[in-house]
Design an enzyme around this catalytic site. Structure first.
Site, PDB file in Angstrom:
ATOM      1  N   ASP A 152      -3.790  -9.940   3.873  1.00  0.00           N
ATOM      2  CA  ASP A 152      -2.719  -8.752   3.677  1.00  0.00           C
ATOM      3  C   ASP A 152      -1.365  -9.064   4.071  1.00  0.00           C
ATOM      4  O   ASP A 152      -0.453 -10.039   3.575  1.00  0.00           O
ATOM      5  CB  ASP A 152      -3.305  -7.473   4.773  1.00  0.00           C
ATOM      6  CG  ASP A 152      -2.532  -6.374   4.323  1.00  0.00           C
ATOM      7  OD1 ASP A 152      -1.542  -6.252   3.434  1.00  0.00           O
ATOM      8  OD2 ASP A 152      -2.764  -5.328   4.791  1.00  0.00           O
TER       9      ASP A 152
ATOM     10  N   HIS B 175      -8.383  -1.295   2.835  1.00  0.00           N
ATOM     11  CA  HIS B 175      -8.535  -0.740   3.953  1.00  0.00           C
ATOM     12  C   HIS B 175      -9.598   0.476   4.305  1.00  0.00           C
ATOM     13  O   HIS B 175     -10.659   0.275   4.791  1.00  0.00           O
ATOM     14  CB  HIS B 175      -7.104  -0.119   4.416  1.00  0.00           C
ATOM     15  CG  HIS B 175      -5.998  -1.053   4.533  1.00  0.00           C
ATOM     16  ND1 HIS B 175      -5.820  -2.378   5.008  1.00  0.00           N
ATOM     17  CD2 HIS B 175      -4.862  -1.020   3.753  1.00  0.00           C
ATOM     18  CE1 HIS B 175      -4.971  -2.975   4.760  1.00  0.00           C
ATOM     19  NE2 HIS B 175      -4.163  -2.256   3.967  1.00  0.00           N
TER      20      HIS B 175
END
Ligand code: NGQ
Ligand code: ZN
Length: 463
Positions: free
Chosen positions: A329, A278
């Site tokens: 993810d 991220h």
């Protein structure tokens, strides 16, 4: 010229120098490319690819079990819905997953990944213990099920057992619904070594570790984990969630006086073995420093959009030479084309411009991002993948050049069409890993069985 063994001839293939014609690929019995020769005469009897070849895309961030809840957190809004309320729902699934269910969900997920053109995956694996939080008899039971699911489907894997200790900065006690995740650096390393003894690394399997986040792991534990890892697997990949939410940045500032990425770069030797997953909330100085470190920013744009994380400052970071890769993810989408498209579209929407992530040297956004994600994904996986070049794993995709999104386009236009167009089924026809065709004409060889097992697991999880 005739060649024996493993060869494929392609009229078009995307090599490190771009599209080339009449490419002969040769690979060995271990599934590693030995020669990639453009402008080659077609050898008598060599198999011919049905369309243009691209390197397979590495998926650098996955939590396999979360596939079972894709779409379920969109179903009914609750006041104040945010990342943390999504996480509460996700923990309810994590509390219920069993070894059999995990293996079935992961096996189906990895087939979906292969069909989408992901030929490898970094699994950030954090559900370790039995339902009551006690270790399984085999402490690595759940990790082993995930590794086995990958082997069954043919996808390459970097298994990253996760260290999770605390529920927040300041070594806060873990919450009851985190009990299946908890280890010490020592018990996590033991788990990793147990798994590695049962399933030693090979051409399609590598290991590393993942400290979950600065929220969940203390500075001393992070150091102990890295020291322990280097005693057994020197240089192996290290992945960490970081700066995904403004709430995390605020808590980190309050606890340490520094922003998360700045704090990590200051205290640890962050280099090319690191993947910062991220890294959404980085200021200008952090973006430049991260780019210079050689670490990979592990971007997961569809999940980050889904969870309302924020927008990564990609223009500055890429222009500073920063490495990126993409991950699915939470698996709200399993499609690298969507990740690259959303990475660019987030910038367009924020800046009111087009072709934001192109550069003077790389005027085509799709090609620049595709190449960056191949290279960064390969780096994050710690495996020699991501290029049609000798010494690399024989992982590639065969496109259907007659698909409505690609038809009537010349080779230099194919990647832009592949990344930005969405017209029905995928233009990715065949997928090879380790030189073996695992997806043919859009279907995985084990698709029917895996799907039946997935449906059964899902029904049991929801009962
Ligand atoms: C993730 N966050 O798994 O990557 C998370 C969940 C957590 C985002 N996708 C983080 N932003 O488990 O606390
Ligand atoms: Zn994650």
């Amino acid at each position: 010229m005739t060649t024996g063994g493993h060869t494929l001839f392609a009229a078009h293939a995307y090599l490190p120098q771009g599209w080339r014609r009449d490419v002969l690929l040769e690979w060995n019995g271990e599934g590693v490319l030995t020669a990639v020769t453009p402008d080659s005469p077609a050898p008598a009897g060599a198999a011919r690819a049905s369309g243009p070849l691209l390197p397979g895309m590495p998926n650098l961030h996955s939590h396999a079990f979360q596939r079972a809840m894709a779409g379920l957190a969109e179903y009914r809004a609750q006041a104040g819905d945010n990342f943390w309320s999504w996480r509460d729902l996700m923990y309810r699934l994590a509390a219920r997953i069993t070894p059999d269910a995990l293996e079935a969900v992961a096996r189906w997920l990895y087939i979906e990944m292969l069909k989408a053109g992901y030929t490898s995956v970094c699994e950030f694996h954090y559900v370790h213990h039995a339902l009551d939080g006690s270790p399984y008899e085999n402490a690595a039971e759940l990790g082993q099920r995930v590794v086995d699911a990958a082997s069954q489907t043919g996808i390459g894997m970097t298994m990253l057992p996760v260290l999770y200790e605390h529920s927040g900065f300041g070594k806060r006690e873990p919450r009851p619904d985190q009990r299946r995740f908890i280890n010490t650096p020592r018990s996590l390393l033991e788990l990793l070594l147990t798994l590695r003894r049962a399933r030693p690394e090979h051409g399609a399997l590598a290991y590393g570790v993942a400290p979950h986040s600065l929220r969940a792991v203390s500075e001393a534990s992070l150091r102990a984990l890295l020291d322990g890892l280097d005693a057994h697997l020197p240089g192996a990949p290290v992945h960490i969630h970081i700066a995904e939410q403004t709430g995390e940045v605020d808590e980190c500032m309050a606890a340490t006086g520094a922003r998360p990425v700045a704090w990590l770069l200051e205290r640890f030797e962050v280099d090319a073995r690191w993947c910062l997953v991220h890294a959404t909330h980085v200021d200008e100085a952090e973006a430049s420093a991260l780019a210079a470190s050689g670490a990979v920013a592990g971007l997961c744009p569809t999940t980050e959009a889904n969870l309302g994380d924020g927008i990564f400052p990609a223009p500055r970071y890429l222009d500073a030479g920063g490495a990126i890769g993409v991950g699915s993810d939470s698996h709200i989408a399993v499609d690298w084309r969507s990740e690259l498209r959303l990475l660019e579209y987030g910038q367009r929407l924020a800046l009111h411009q087009r072709n934001v992530l192109a550069s003077a040297a790389r005027p085509q956004v799709a090609e620049r991002l595709f190449e960056a994600a191949l290279a960064g994904g390969a780096r994050a996986s710690g495996r020699t993948i991501g290029a049609l070049a000798p010494g690399h794993r024989a992982d590639w995709l065969v496109l259907d050049a007659g698909h409505p999104s690609l038809d009537g386009r010349v080779p230099d236009e194919w990647l832009a069409a592949l990344v930005f167009c969405e017209h029905g089924h995928s233009p990715i026809a065949d997928v090879y890993t380790g030189g073996r065709c695992v997806v043919r004409e859009g279907r995985h060889v084990d698709e029917a069985n895996a799907y039946a097992a997935y449906r059964e697991a899902l029904a049991r999880l929801r009962a």
